[in-house]
Scaffold this motif. Sequence first.
Motif, PDB file in Angstrom:
ATOM      1  N   PRO A 212       0.711   7.751  -8.024  1.00 11.51           N
ATOM      2  CA  PRO A 212       0.458   9.100  -8.018  1.00 11.51           C
ATOM      3  C   PRO A 212       1.191  10.010  -8.765  1.00 11.51           C
TER       4      PRO A 212
ATOM      5  N   ALA B 209       0.851  -1.318  -0.028  1.00  6.60           N
ATOM      6  CA  ALA B 209       0.065  -0.078   0.110  1.00  6.60           C
ATOM      7  C   ALA B 209       0.922   1.325   0.003  1.00  6.60           C
ATOM      8  N   LEU B 210       1.949   1.277   0.746  1.00  3.76           N
ATOM      9  CA  LEU B 210       2.753   2.373   0.736  1.00  3.76           C
ATOM     10  C   LEU B 210       3.588   2.464  -0.590  1.00  3.76           C
TER      11      LEU B 210
ATOM     12  N   ALA C 100       1.063   3.978  -2.970  1.00  4.73           N
ATOM     13  CA  ALA C 100       0.482   5.502  -2.551  1.00  4.73           C
ATOM     14  C   ALA C 100       1.784   6.391  -2.882  1.00  4.73           C
TER      15      ALA C 100
END
Length: 69
Positions: free
Chosen positions: A24, A16-17, A20
């Motif tokens: 983007p 997830a990190l 993230a």
Amino acid sequence: MAVTRVSFVVVAVAAALIFAIFLPATYAQASGPAPAPTSDGTSIDQGIAYVLMLVALVLTYLIHAADYY
């Protein structure tokens, strides 16, 4: 059993990190500001409310006027 759950949580948090942080940046595009809305709908809503209030006033008057005759 507990080690498997902990390692799964660690891998999920790490994934997830990574997503993230890096995704983007790849999809970020500089775009101009959005155009101003020509009508936000509040004037239309207010006009409808005034018409409904006028209808309610006329109906109330007619109902009460019928009681006197």
